[in-house]
Scaffold this motif. Sequence first.
Motif, PDB file in Angstrom:
ATOM      1  N   TYR A  40       0.834  -1.200   0.000  1.00 14.26           N
ATOM      2  CA  TYR A  40       0.000   0.000   0.000  1.00 14.26           C
ATOM      3  C   TYR A  40       0.875   1.258   0.000  1.00 14.26           C
ATOM      4  O   TYR A  40       0.639   2.197  -0.770  1.00 14.26           O
ATOM      5  CB  TYR A  40      -0.916  -0.023   1.229  1.00 14.26           C
ATOM      6  CG  TYR A  40      -1.664   1.262   1.488  1.00 14.26           C
ATOM      7  CD1 TYR A  40      -2.862   1.525   0.845  1.00 14.26           C
ATOM      8  CD2 TYR A  40      -1.168   2.209   2.374  1.00 14.26           C
ATOM      9  CE1 TYR A  40      -3.546   2.702   1.074  1.00 14.26           C
ATOM     10  CE2 TYR A  40      -1.838   3.391   2.612  1.00 14.26           C
ATOM     11  CZ  TYR A  40      -3.033   3.631   1.959  1.00 14.26           C
ATOM     12  OH  TYR A  40      -3.702   4.801   2.184  1.00 14.26           O
ATOM     13  N   LEU A  41       1.904   1.257   0.851  1.00 14.79           N
ATOM     14  CA  LEU A  41       2.785   2.427   0.906  1.00 14.79           C
ATOM     15  C   LEU A  41       3.545   2.588  -0.414  1.00 14.79           C
ATOM     16  O   LEU A  41       3.785   3.714  -0.861  1.00 14.79           O
ATOM     17  CB  LEU A  41       3.765   2.302   2.069  1.00 14.79           C
ATOM     18  CG  LEU A  41       3.118   2.379   3.459  1.00 14.79           C
ATOM     19  CD1 LEU A  41       4.175   2.280   4.538  1.00 14.79           C
ATOM     20  CD2 LEU A  41       2.327   3.664   3.622  1.00 14.79           C
ATOM     21  N   ALA A  42       3.912   1.454  -1.037  1.00 11.90           N
ATOM     22  CA  ALA A  42       4.595   1.533  -2.329  1.00 11.90           C
ATOM     23  C   ALA A  42       3.681   2.158  -3.378  1.00 11.90           C
ATOM     24  O   ALA A  42       4.121   2.966  -4.196  1.00 11.90           O
ATOM     25  CB  ALA A  42       5.037   0.144  -2.779  1.00 11.90           C
ATOM     26  N   VAL A  43       2.398   1.820  -3.342  1.00 10.10           N
ATOM     27  CA  VAL A  43       1.449   2.401  -4.295  1.00 10.10           C
ATOM     28  C   VAL A  43       1.315   3.903  -4.060  1.00 10.10           C
ATOM     29  O   VAL A  43       1.212   4.684  -5.001  1.00 10.10           O
ATOM     30  CB  VAL A  43       0.083   1.696  -4.193  1.00 10.10           C
ATOM     31  CG1 VAL A  43      -0.994   2.480  -4.904  1.00 10.10           C
ATOM     32  CG2 VAL A  43       0.174   0.312  -4.791  1.00 10.10           C
ATOM     33  N   ARG A  44       1.348   4.311  -2.811  1.00 12.56           N
ATOM     34  CA  ARG A  44       1.282   5.749  -2.526  1.00 12.56           C
ATOM     35  C   ARG A  44       2.471   6.494  -3.113  1.00 12.56           C
ATOM     36  O   ARG A  44       2.378   7.679  -3.413  1.00 12.56           O
ATOM     37  CB  ARG A  44       1.229   5.992  -1.016  1.00 12.56           C
ATOM     38  CG  ARG A  44      -0.034   5.533  -0.365  1.00 12.56           C
ATOM     39  CD  ARG A  44      -0.095   6.029   1.058  1.00 12.56           C
ATOM     40  NE  ARG A  44      -0.262   7.464   1.119  1.00 12.56           N
ATOM     41  CZ  ARG A  44      -1.436   8.076   1.060  1.00 12.56           C
ATOM     42  NH1 ARG A  44      -2.529   7.365   0.967  1.00 12.56           N
ATOM     43  NH2 ARG A  44      -1.509   9.376   1.109  1.00 12.56           N
ATOM     44  N   GLY A  45       3.594   5.782  -3.259  1.00 10.73           N
ATOM     45  CA  GLY A  45       4.795   6.429  -3.789  1.00 10.73           C
ATOM     46  C   GLY A  45       4.905   6.368  -5.304  1.00 10.73           C
ATOM     47  O   GLY A  45       5.936   6.742  -5.854  1.00 10.73           O
ATOM     48  N   LEU A  46       3.856   5.894  -5.978  1.00  5.82           N
ATOM     49  CA  LEU A  46       3.956   5.683  -7.424  1.00  5.82           C
ATOM     50  C   LEU A  46       4.077   6.974  -8.230  1.00  5.82           C
ATOM     51  O   LEU A  46       4.529   6.954  -9.351  1.00  5.82           O
ATOM     52  CB  LEU A  46       2.723   4.925  -7.929  1.00  5.82           C
ATOM     53  CG  LEU A  46       2.800   3.410  -7.894  1.00  5.82           C
ATOM     54  CD1 LEU A  46       1.544   2.813  -8.471  1.00  5.82           C
ATOM     55  CD2 LEU A  46       4.001   2.927  -8.678  1.00  5.82           C
ATOM     56  N   GLY A  47       3.630   8.085  -7.682  1.00 11.39           N
ATOM     57  CA  GLY A  47       3.674   9.323  -8.457  1.00 11.39           C
ATOM     58  C   GLY A  47       2.331   9.606  -9.109  1.00 11.39           C
ATOM     59  O   GLY A  47       1.349   8.923  -8.832  1.00 11.39           O
ATOM     60  N   GLY A  48       2.315  10.587  -9.986  1.00 13.93           N
ATOM     61  CA  GLY A  48       1.037  11.035 -10.538  1.00 13.93           C
ATOM     62  C   GLY A  48       0.485  12.172  -9.696  1.00 13.93           C
ATOM     63  O   GLY A  48       1.130  12.625  -8.755  1.00 13.93           O
ATOM     64  N   SER A  49      -0.724  12.598 -10.035  1.00 20.05           N
ATOM     65  CA  SER A  49      -1.305  13.724  -9.307  1.00 20.05           C
ATOM     66  C   SER A  49      -1.745  13.281  -7.915  1.00 20.05           C
ATOM     67  O   SER A  49      -1.829  12.081  -7.629  1.00 20.05           O
ATOM     68  CB  SER A  49      -2.503  14.276 -10.071  1.00 20.05           C
ATOM     69  OG  SER A  49      -3.579  13.364  -9.968  1.00 20.05           O
TER      70      SER A  49
END
Lengths: 241, 262
Positions: free
Chosen positions: B153-162
């Motif tokens: 979940y934390l990795a997904v938060r770090g994916l970037g984008g708006s």
Amino acid sequence: MNDGPGFWRVVGLVAAKDLRIEWRSRVALNQVLPFAAIVMVLFAFAVDRLPRPAASATTETLLQTVAPGLVWLAMLFSLLLLVQRTFAVEADDGALDALRAAAVDAAAVFWGKTAALATQLAALYLLLLGTALVIYGAELRTSGIGLLAATWIAATLGLATVGTLYGGLAAGARGRETLLPLLLLPVVAPVLIGATRAVEAALGTGGTAVADGWPWVGVVGVFAVAFGAGGTLAFGALIDE
Amino acid sequence: MIGEHVADTLATEPSAASDDVASSGTATRATRLLGAAALVGVAWLAAFGLGFSPADRDQRESVRILYVHVPSAWLAYLAFVVTAVASGLYLFRRSHALGWDRVAGASAEVGVLFMGITLVSGMLWGRLTWGVFWEWDARLTTTAFLFVTYVGYLAVRGLGGSHQQRARRSAVLALLAVLEIPLVHWSVRLWRSLHQEATVLRPDGDVKMDGLMLFTLFVGIVAFTLMYAWLVVHRQRTLAAEDAADDAGLDRALAARRAEVG
């Protein structure tokens, strides 16, 4: 809301499109299938020479005992590749944007892609099970065919729904190749457990009865239904950016 | 990733906006009080856990590990529930307020930290009490899955984008985890029930617990809850500052480009 083509028509179109792309590009056939085969050969290297517990009364080889689980493990690894593939196709040329711009129901796109993925997984499982019969010496029995078929359908559907859902989540993001396994593998653990036990019962591995397998098909079925519902609701929010 | 961006923004162009972010800090009177209370709570826990409470008859001194283990497990579960609720509030409210998303993110970070503490302290306790670090028990296995799920979940938060993109993705993922974790727990429990003789390694002294031990555990839970609240409030504020710095950097870049063109 319902100006465009109907729900099932979109499902059919998306599924047919994905399968046609796979058929023409031959990526699944020329890359994923050989990959799964080599994984199964490597499993044999890893476990073949381990000694059997002295107390066990069975005459099975260790490979026969673990064959159902190894086949599903090979399926999970192949699932990762196939999911990457099914969304790489959409990311190229902005295909996913075009799909969104077509104003079709996102849930229909989800089920279309799920159907295409499930078809590929189902075909792959038959081939891998056949491989296991040949190189692991696993044996089918007629009384277990119904259970085997039920597991086959439920588990490939479960893997396809969850694969499409998490593939959509990671689609278009940088670093998705490394992220997808981290997200997907913990989630599919129930399928690995349930499908392995069910197939063990269907093949009679370790002297298990066919009847022992049906509750495990239930586990996998509940999983497929839960993530099918989750995907129907959430897929729109994931790809709509 | 976002942190580096903030550092860049601050280093290259110390404008008014980034000065605000840099100098104001995240503490207020209320959070200072909260932090002080958490500190006092932890001191109490240390005093009771290491000093006043007796050693257990069976587990002896190793029982003291539980004064950290149980509160951190409780905290991790609380944190993940807060993440799920905040994600739901973000996703289903019409306003799609990023504040809820940041609460979810902050809570998940703290939750992963406490879950890590739970796993490590549990393994140490298991080695001393059961003789092994790990037991394929349903609860342990589910905990490990929970940990990996929220690392993802934390990795997904770090994916970037708006910011909105990040918020939507991670909110869906947090709600899917609510779906996933009971399924994993259920299947692992079934798996174990067929493959393991009754678990003999369960601590059975729990029911008749010494009064002082129970009190120490209670102190631990209160102290850790205060600490959790303090950490989440601060982390949520730094996340807001990071988002603001991100936006400010974008605005500045746009303004610079406009000035070039005009």
